[in-house]
Design a protein around this motif. Structure first.
Motif, PDB file in Angstrom:
ATOM      1  N   PHE A  19       1.017  -1.173  -0.403  1.00 27.62           N
ATOM      2  CA  PHE A  19       0.046   0.276  -0.154  1.00 27.62           C
ATOM      3  C   PHE A  19       0.781   1.487   0.386  1.00 27.62           C
ATOM      4  O   PHE A  19       0.252   2.504  -0.301  1.00 27.62           O
ATOM      5  CB  PHE A  19      -1.065  -0.128   1.148  1.00 27.62           C
ATOM      6  N   GLN A  20       1.876   0.897  -0.035  1.00 27.82           N
ATOM      7  CA  GLN A  20       2.735   2.050   0.066  1.00 27.82           C
ATOM      8  C   GLN A  20       2.432   3.589   1.135  1.00 27.82           C
ATOM      9  O   GLN A  20       2.344   4.356   0.108  1.00 27.82           O
ATOM     10  CB  GLN A  20       3.623   2.693  -1.486  1.00 27.82           C
ATOM     11  N   PRO A  21       1.872   3.677   2.042  1.00 27.29           N
ATOM     12  CA  PRO A  21       1.631   4.386   3.101  1.00 27.29           C
ATOM     13  C   PRO A  21       3.008   5.108   2.794  1.00 27.29           C
ATOM     14  O   PRO A  21       4.230   5.260   3.325  1.00 27.29           O
ATOM     15  CB  PRO A  21       1.048   4.347   4.068  1.00 27.29           C
ATOM     16  N   LYS A  22       1.743   6.706   3.074  1.00 25.76           N
ATOM     17  CA  LYS A  22       2.777   7.749   3.108  1.00 25.76           C
ATOM     18  C   LYS A  22       2.020   9.722   3.680  1.00 25.76           C
ATOM     19  O   LYS A  22       1.053   9.458   3.943  1.00 25.76           O
ATOM     20  CB  LYS A  22       3.732   8.355   1.848  1.00 25.76           C
ATOM     21  N   ILE A  23       2.551   9.881   4.912  1.00 23.45           N
ATOM     22  CA  ILE A  23       2.370  10.829   5.687  1.00 23.45           C
ATOM     23  C   ILE A  23       2.708  12.406   4.343  1.00 23.45           C
ATOM     24  O   ILE A  23       4.259  12.456   4.203  1.00 23.45           O
ATOM     25  CB  ILE A  23       2.979  11.079   6.881  1.00 23.45           C
ATOM     26  N   ILE A  24       2.237  12.895   3.874  1.00 16.48           N
ATOM     27  CA  ILE A  24       2.187  13.105   2.742  1.00 16.48           C
ATOM     28  C   ILE A  24       1.931  15.486   3.751  1.00 16.48           C
ATOM     29  O   ILE A  24       2.560  15.625   2.552  1.00 16.48           O
ATOM     30  CB  ILE A  24       1.778  13.492   1.675  1.00 16.48           C
ATOM     31  N   GLU A  25       1.670  15.323   4.757  1.00 15.33           N
ATOM     32  CA  GLU A  25       2.081  16.711   5.174  1.00 15.33           C
ATOM     33  C   GLU A  25       2.014  16.575   6.547  1.00 15.33           C
ATOM     34  O   GLU A  25       0.597  16.210   7.048  1.00 15.33           O
ATOM     35  CB  GLU A  25       0.409  17.267   4.812  1.00 15.33           C
ATOM     36  N   GLY A  26       2.433  17.408   7.237  1.00 14.91           N
ATOM     37  CA  GLY A  26       2.208  17.430   8.725  1.00 14.91           C
ATOM     38  C   GLY A  26       2.624  16.245   9.914  1.00 14.91           C
ATOM     39  O   GLY A  26       1.966  16.716  10.459  1.00 14.91           O
ATOM     40  N   ALA A  27       3.677  16.012   9.054  1.00 13.87           N
ATOM     41  CA  ALA A  27       4.242  15.282   9.846  1.00 13.87           C
ATOM     42  C   ALA A  27       4.393  15.820  11.012  1.00 13.87           C
ATOM     43  O   ALA A  27       4.736  15.593  12.479  1.00 13.87           O
ATOM     44  CB  ALA A  27       5.146  13.920   9.436  1.00 13.87           C
ATOM     45  N   GLU A  28       4.898  17.351  11.488  1.00 10.42           N
ATOM     46  CA  GLU A  28       5.559  17.921  12.905  1.00 10.42           C
ATOM     47  C   GLU A  28       4.775  18.244  13.314  1.00 10.42           C
ATOM     48  O   GLU A  28       4.534  18.765  14.974  1.00 10.42           O
ATOM     49  CB  GLU A  28       6.877  19.056  12.043  1.00 10.42           C
ATOM     50  N   ASN A  29       2.919  17.731  12.883  1.00  8.49           N
ATOM     51  CA  ASN A  29       2.011  18.412  14.025  1.00  8.49           C
ATOM     52  C   ASN A  29       2.148  17.493  15.552  1.00  8.49           C
ATOM     53  O   ASN A  29       0.930  17.688  16.049  1.00  8.49           O
ATOM     54  CB  ASN A  29       0.810  18.615  13.690  1.00  8.49           C
ATOM     55  N   ILE A  30       2.767  15.769  15.002  1.00  6.58           N
ATOM     56  CA  ILE A  30       2.517  15.215  15.976  1.00  6.58           C
ATOM     57  C   ILE A  30       3.233  15.639  17.388  1.00  6.58           C
ATOM     58  O   ILE A  30       4.651  14.984  17.251  1.00  6.58           O
ATOM     59  CB  ILE A  30       2.567  13.606  15.607  1.00  6.58           C
ATOM     60  N   PRO A  31       2.883  15.409  18.749  1.00  8.44           N
ATOM     61  CA  PRO A  31       4.346  15.728  19.337  1.00  8.44           C
ATOM     62  C   PRO A  31       5.197  14.650  19.619  1.00  8.44           C
ATOM     63  O   PRO A  31       4.255  13.547  19.861  1.00  8.44           O
ATOM     64  CB  PRO A  31       2.888  16.269  21.378  1.00  8.44           C
ATOM     65  N   LYS A  32       5.775  15.613  20.249  1.00  6.23           N
ATOM     66  CA  LYS A  32       7.241  13.759  20.856  1.00  6.23           C
ATOM     67  C   LYS A  32       7.032  13.402  21.522  1.00  6.23           C
ATOM     68  O   LYS A  32       6.870  11.645  22.110  1.00  6.23           O
ATOM     69  CB  LYS A  32       8.038  14.640  20.464  1.00  6.23           C
ATOM     70  N   ASP A  33       5.491  14.046  22.844  1.00  4.64           N
ATOM     71  CA  ASP A  33       5.167  13.339  23.758  1.00  4.64           C
ATOM     72  C   ASP A  33       4.555  13.880  24.169  1.00  4.64           C
ATOM     73  O   ASP A  33       4.060  15.026  23.949  1.00  4.64           O
ATOM     74  CB  ASP A  33       6.663  13.407  25.301  1.00  4.64           C
ATOM     75  N   GLY A  34       3.854  13.414  25.379  1.00  4.20           N
ATOM     76  CA  GLY A  34       2.812  13.718  25.728  1.00  4.20           C
ATOM     77  C   GLY A  34       1.329  13.422  24.757  1.00  4.20           C
ATOM     78  O   GLY A  34       1.430  13.267  24.395  1.00  4.20           O
ATOM     79  N   GLY A  35       0.310  13.531  25.745  1.00  2.00           N
ATOM     80  CA  GLY A  35      -1.404  12.591  25.574  1.00  2.00           C
ATOM     81  C   GLY A  35      -1.950  13.984  24.495  1.00  2.00           C
ATOM     82  O   GLY A  35      -1.826  15.518  24.669  1.00  2.00           O
ATOM     83  N   ALA A  36      -2.393  14.091  23.554  1.00  2.00           N
ATOM     84  CA  ALA A  36      -3.037  14.381  22.329  1.00  2.00           C
ATOM     85  C   ALA A  36      -3.821  13.505  21.621  1.00  2.00           C
ATOM     86  O   ALA A  36      -4.344  12.074  21.912  1.00  2.00           O
ATOM     87  CB  ALA A  36      -2.276  14.230  21.324  1.00  2.00           C
ATOM     88  N   ILE A  37      -5.119  14.002  20.785  1.00  2.00           N
ATOM     89  CA  ILE A  37      -5.805  13.594  20.684  1.00  2.00           C
ATOM     90  C   ILE A  37      -6.553  12.801  19.045  1.00  2.00           C
ATOM     91  O   ILE A  37      -5.839  14.571  18.553  1.00  2.00           O
ATOM     92  CB  ILE A  37      -7.570  13.825  21.369  1.00  2.00           C
ATOM     93  N   LEU A  38      -6.311  12.035  18.208  1.00  2.00           N
ATOM     94  CA  LEU A  38      -5.297  12.600  17.145  1.00  2.00           C
ATOM     95  C   LEU A  38      -7.386  11.795  16.302  1.00  2.00           C
ATOM     96  O   LEU A  38      -8.295  10.480  16.200  1.00  2.00           O
ATOM     97  CB  LEU A  38      -4.981  11.012  16.002  1.00  2.00           C
ATOM     98  N   ALA A  39      -7.788  13.225  15.819  1.00  2.00           N
ATOM     99  CA  ALA A  39      -9.656  12.875  15.443  1.00  2.00           C
ATOM    100  C   ALA A  39      -9.333  12.667  14.082  1.00  2.00           C
ATOM    101  O   ALA A  39      -9.300  13.374  12.825  1.00  2.00           O
ATOM    102  CB  ALA A  39     -10.144  14.201  14.999  1.00  2.00           C
ATOM    103  N   SER A  40      -9.418  11.886  12.943  1.00  2.00           N
ATOM    104  CA  SER A  40      -9.532  11.305  11.662  1.00  2.00           C
ATOM    105  C   SER A  40     -10.961  10.732  10.982  1.00  2.00           C
ATOM    106  O   SER A  40     -12.120  11.164  11.656  1.00  2.00           O
ATOM    107  CB  SER A  40      -8.668   9.520  11.701  1.00  2.00           C
ATOM    108  N   ASN A  41     -10.545  11.612  10.027  1.00  2.00           N
ATOM    109  CA  ASN A  41     -12.212  10.974   9.159  1.00  2.00           C
ATOM    110  C   ASN A  41     -11.982   9.342   9.418  1.00  2.00           C
ATOM    111  O   ASN A  41     -10.673   9.396   9.254  1.00  2.00           O
ATOM    112  CB  ASN A  41     -11.663  11.598   8.083  1.00  2.00           C
ATOM    113  N   HIS A  42     -13.548   8.700   8.481  1.00  2.00           N
ATOM    114  CA  HIS A  42     -13.115   6.835   8.688  1.00  2.00           C
ATOM    115  C   HIS A  42     -13.487   6.924   7.457  1.00  2.00           C
ATOM    116  O   HIS A  42     -15.017   6.881   7.789  1.00  2.00           O
ATOM    117  CB  HIS A  42     -13.318   6.999  10.198  1.00  2.00           C
ATOM    118  N   LEU A  43     -13.327   5.956   6.946  1.00  2.00           N
ATOM    119  CA  LEU A  43     -13.375   5.733   5.507  1.00  2.00           C
ATOM    120  C   LEU A  43     -13.586   4.375   5.223  1.00  2.00           C
ATOM    121  O   LEU A  43     -14.042   3.224   4.672  1.00  2.00           O
ATOM    122  CB  LEU A  43     -12.328   6.273   4.566  1.00  2.00           C
TER     123      LEU A  43
END
Length: 244
Positions: A19-43
């Motif tokens: 499937f050759q998955p790739k992050i094409i934009e915004g990888a830097e927005n994921i914090p290196k540590d600490g809690g966060a909520i990843l809210a995704s569309n769902h296909l």
């Protein structure tokens, strides 16, 4: 241990190959540590596999309890598999069970982990973006964590609804900028605030994904005739972007 084994040895290499998955934009927005909520569309179901595969940090997704309560060899294998890919069981059979699921989400984030969540509550029936449920807003206010919008592309082609086998198709991911809702601190009991936050999250997802927005819950849309969602609760409406 099982999570990293699945990601790097048993399942991950196969998903990367086909499937050759790739992050094409915004990888830097994921914090290196600490809690966060990843809210995704769902296909597709596969959304919960590809997003954790592409992030260096572990992601925990809530999953329906039926995946963990099967009997016999099949049930044990299913429980082993879903536990291995980082999913935790939640019971949504009653109001008290649903609250328990929300409390689990808060606990995960407070422990400094990444919580994956689908605000639509279920898979989109037709690749459009549906009205978000307010649970994501409640978790954000109770935990104080930022909400990071995530857009998945191609998973519905690789894993069409009703298909038993996945089909090779490129998977792409966009990660938006974190949304801070600290201005609403202490207002998790206000349903108007929860709706406002949820609409803001859905607006960010709509912009990130480019999907058409439908102001109807996806679960309700699945119960309606094919043409009905366009005449749902209020018709197709772009969620208003709330003032910061």
């Amino acid at each position: 241990m099982l999570y990293w084994l699945m990601k790097h040895v048993l399942l991950g290499p196969i998903l990367r190959l086909f499937f050759q998955p790739k992050i094409i934009e915004g990888a830097e927005n994921i914090p290196k540590d600490g809690g966060a909520i990843l809210a995704s569309n769902h296909l597709a179901v596969s959304d919960s596999f590809f997003l954790p595969l592409m992030l260096s940090r572990r992601v925990t997704f809530p999953a329906k309890i039926e995946y963990f309560t099967g009997t016999g060899l099949k049930g044990k294998l299913q429980k082993w598999f879903f536990s291995g890919v980082g999913q935790v069981p939640i019971d949504r059979s009653s109001a008290s069970a649903a609250q328990g699921a929300l409390d689990t989400g808060v606990r995960i984030v407070r422990e400094g982990k990444l919580l994956g969540i689908y605000p639509e509550g279920t898979r989109s029936p037709d690749a459009r973006l549906y009205k978000g449920k307010v649970g994501v807003a409640w978790i954000a206010l109770e935990s104080g964590a930022p909400v990071i919008p995530v857009a998945m592309f191609g998973t519905d082609k690789a894993n069409p609804i009703g298909s038993r086998m996945w089909k090779p198709h490129p998977i792409r991911i966009k990660i938006g900028k974190p949304l801070d809702f600290s201005r609403y601190e202490g207002l998790s009991g206000d349903r108007f605030v929860l709706r406002s936050i949820t609409d803001e999250i859905m607006y960010a997802l709509m912009e990130l994904t480019g999907q058409e927005y439908v102001d109807v819950y996806a679960a309700k849309a699945k119960e309606l005739p094919a043409a009905a969602p366009e005449q749902g609760e209020k018709g197709d409406r772009v969620p208003e972007k709330k003032a910061s």
